[in-house]
Design a protein around this motif. Structure first.
Motif, mmCIF file in Angstrom:
data_model
loop_
_atom_site.group_PDB
_atom_site.id
_atom_site.type_symbol
_atom_site.label_atom_id
_atom_site.label_comp_id
_atom_site.label_asym_id
_atom_site.label_seq_id
_atom_site.Cartn_x
_atom_site.Cartn_y
_atom_site.Cartn_z
ATOM 1 N N ALA A 137 81.762 -3.589 65.551
ATOM 2 C CA ALA A 137 82.145 -4.649 66.482
ATOM 3 C C ALA A 137 82.639 -4.024 67.772
ATOM 4 C CB ALA A 137 83.236 -5.536 65.865
ATOM 5 N N GLY A 138 82.750 -4.858 68.793
ATOM 6 C CA GLY A 138 83.231 -4.386 70.092
ATOM 7 C C GLY A 138 82.099 -4.126 71.064
ATOM 8 N N SER A 139 82.480 -3.775 72.265
ATOM 9 C CA SER A 139 81.482 -3.484 73.289
ATOM 10 C C SER A 139 82.035 -2.461 74.266
ATOM 11 C CB SER A 139 81.092 -4.764 74.046
ATOM 12 O OG SER A 139 82.222 -5.297 74.718
ATOM 13 N N MET A 140 81.122 -1.831 74.989
ATOM 14 C CA MET A 140 81.508 -0.796 75.947
ATOM 15 C C MET A 140 80.496 -0.788 77.082
ATOM 16 S SD MET A 140 82.237 3.227 75.182
ATOM 17 C CE MET A 140 83.286 2.711 73.812
ATOM 18 N N SER A 141 80.997 -0.628 78.288
ATOM 19 C CA SER A 141 80.107 -0.544 79.447
ATOM 20 C C SER A 141 80.469 0.686 80.269
ATOM 21 C CB SER A 141 80.229 -1.811 80.309
ATOM 22 O OG SER A 141 81.559 -1.977 80.772
ATOM 23 N N CYS A 142 79.474 1.310 80.812
ATOM 24 C CA CYS A 142 79.650 2.506 81.633
ATOM 25 C C CYS A 142 78.909 2.309 82.950
ATOM 26 C CB CYS A 142 79.126 3.747 80.914
ATOM 27 S SG CYS A 142 79.927 4.097 79.329
ATOM 28 N N GLY A 143 79.425 2.925 83.967
ATOM 29 C CA GLY A 143 78.780 2.796 85.266
ATOM 30 C C GLY A 143 79.260 3.846 86.243
ATOM 31 N N ILE A 144 78.628 3.839 87.406
ATOM 32 C CA ILE A 144 78.966 4.772 88.485
ATOM 33 C C ILE A 144 79.344 3.953 89.711
ATOM 34 C CG2 ILE A 144 78.127 6.631 89.968
ATOM 35 C CD1 ILE A 144 76.163 7.388 87.778
ATOM 36 N N GLY A 145 80.507 4.233 90.242
ATOM 37 C CA GLY A 145 80.979 3.519 91.424
ATOM 38 C C GLY A 145 81.485 4.475 92.490
ATOM 39 N N GLY A 148 83.687 7.215 91.208
ATOM 40 C CA GLY A 148 83.161 8.115 90.187
ATOM 41 C C GLY A 148 82.593 7.347 89.021
ATOM 42 N N ALA A 149 82.251 8.080 87.981
ATOM 43 C CA ALA A 149 81.656 7.479 86.788
ATOM 44 C C ALA A 149 82.732 7.240 85.743
ATOM 45 C CB ALA A 149 80.574 8.391 86.222
ATOM 46 N N GLY A 150 82.497 6.234 84.895
ATOM 47 C CA GLY A 150 83.462 5.968 83.834
ATOM 48 C C GLY A 150 82.977 4.885 82.900
ATOM 49 N N CYS A 151 83.711 4.715 81.799
ATOM 50 C CA CYS A 151 83.387 3.705 80.796
ATOM 51 C C CYS A 151 84.633 2.882 80.492
ATOM 52 C CB CYS A 151 82.887 4.358 79.505
ATOM 53 S SG CYS A 151 81.348 5.311 79.690
ATOM 54 N N PHE A 152 84.406 1.656 80.035
ATOM 55 C CA PHE A 152 85.519 0.810 79.668
ATOM 56 C C PHE A 152 85.091 -0.072 78.498
ATOM 57 C CE2 PHE A 152 88.033 -3.073 79.815
ATOM 58 C CZ PHE A 152 89.321 -2.549 79.876
ATOM 59 N N GLY A 153 85.955 -0.179 77.502
ATOM 60 C CA GLY A 153 85.651 -1.032 76.362
ATOM 61 C C GLY A 153 86.328 -0.522 75.106
ATOM 62 N N PHE A 154 85.954 -1.124 73.988
ATOM 63 C CA PHE A 154 86.539 -0.735 72.708
ATOM 64 C C PHE A 154 85.542 -1.074 71.612
ATOM 65 C CE2 PHE A 154 89.027 -1.470 68.863
ATOM 66 C CZ PHE A 154 89.875 -0.363 68.862
ATOM 67 N N SER A 187 86.755 3.371 61.805
ATOM 68 C CA SER A 187 86.805 4.268 62.961
ATOM 69 C C SER A 187 86.872 3.452 64.245
ATOM 70 C CB SER A 187 85.570 5.181 62.992
ATOM 71 O OG SER A 187 85.517 5.990 61.825
ATOM 72 N N TYR A 188 87.384 4.082 65.313
ATOM 73 C CA TYR A 188 87.574 3.392 66.587
ATOM 74 C C TYR A 188 87.061 4.260 67.730
ATOM 75 C CZ TYR A 188 91.043 1.144 63.547
ATOM 76 O OH TYR A 188 91.678 0.525 62.497
ATOM 77 N N MET A 189 86.687 3.597 68.819
ATOM 78 C CA MET A 189 86.338 4.325 70.036
ATOM 79 C C MET A 189 86.842 3.547 71.251
ATOM 80 S SD MET A 189 82.723 5.784 71.525
ATOM 81 C CE MET A 189 82.518 6.954 70.199
ATOM 82 N N PRO A 190 88.085 3.815 71.681
ATOM 83 C CA PRO A 190 88.566 3.210 72.929
ATOM 84 C C PRO A 190 87.993 3.978 74.114
ATOM 85 C CG PRO A 190 90.255 4.600 71.971
ATOM 86 C CD PRO A 190 89.103 4.624 71.000
#
Length: 222
Positions: A137-145, A148-154, A187-190
């Protein structure tokens, strides 16, 4: 402190407070009374691989062997691949004995008897099972702005491990013991800029539980 450094600290803080959670059970081990002591003999641990789409993971077999020998170096565990190469083709997936009656027929072959005698192999342990990913479950999005680049989600997911060990005695040509273990973990991935996986050691926990029970059997057979 930059924004990036602050976000990294937040992630590290999350890692300290969160941990992959694992629950495990080991079924009661039932053994026939051993008639032969292990002594200087060897033990081999093999994974079941009797279907094209199914196999017990080789790294789990290696984990069991390492767990046993690390706890008691007097137990001589032969590497799986060494045993299979020495007895090729009799322990390949399509030809390996699946039942004690198959073992009886196999041991009637003189070449097999001589190989086992030469390697001093007294016990063989069949490991049947695997570790699979289940719910996620959960979602994550990554991008470049511009920053800089980065990801956000859980994200979160579960792993289930189920293994059964069957011990065969080459001398008496019969099954002498059986034990099973199961483990479930979350398991988790923040992700705040950088994803940080927090992995539940499901397979490792199952390895430790099963390894301890096998170690108990082999240790009392000296």
């Amino acid at each position: 402190m930059t924004r990036y450094q602050f976000c990294r600290l937040c992630c590290l803080g999350t890692l300290l407070f969160l941990g992959g959670c694992v629950t495990a059970t080991v079924d009661e081990m039932v053994f026939n009374e051993p008639t032969v002591s292990l002594g200087e003999s060897t033990v081999v641990i093999l994974g079941r691989r009797h279907a094209s789409d199914y196999e017990t993971e080789p790294d789990f077999i290696q984990c069991l062997a390492k767990h046993i020998t690390s706890a008691d170096d007097s137990v001589n565990v032969m590497p799986e691949l060494v045993f299979m190469n020495a007895l090729y083709p009799w322990f390949e997936p399509r030809t390996a004995p699946m039942r004690p009656s198959d073992l009886e027929r196999l041991l009637q072959k003189e070449a097999v008897q001589l190989k086992l005698k030469d390697m001093k192999t007294e016990y063989m342990v069949w490991i049947d099972g695997n570790t699979v990913r289940t719910d996620s479950a959960g979602s994550m999005s990554c991008g470049i702005g511009p920053g800089g680049a980065g990801c956000f989600g859980f994200g979160t997911w579960s792993n289930d491990a189920n293994y059964e060990a069957t011990i065969w005695d080459f001398t008496d040509r019969q099954e002498v013991g059986r034990v099973s273990t199961s483990a479930t973990g979350q398991s988790y991935m923040p992700a705040v800029v950088v994803p940080i996986p927090i992995i539940a050691p499901v397979q490792g926990t199952a390895c430790d539980g099963l390894g301890d029970q096998l170690l108990e059997f082999f240790s009392i057979n000296y």
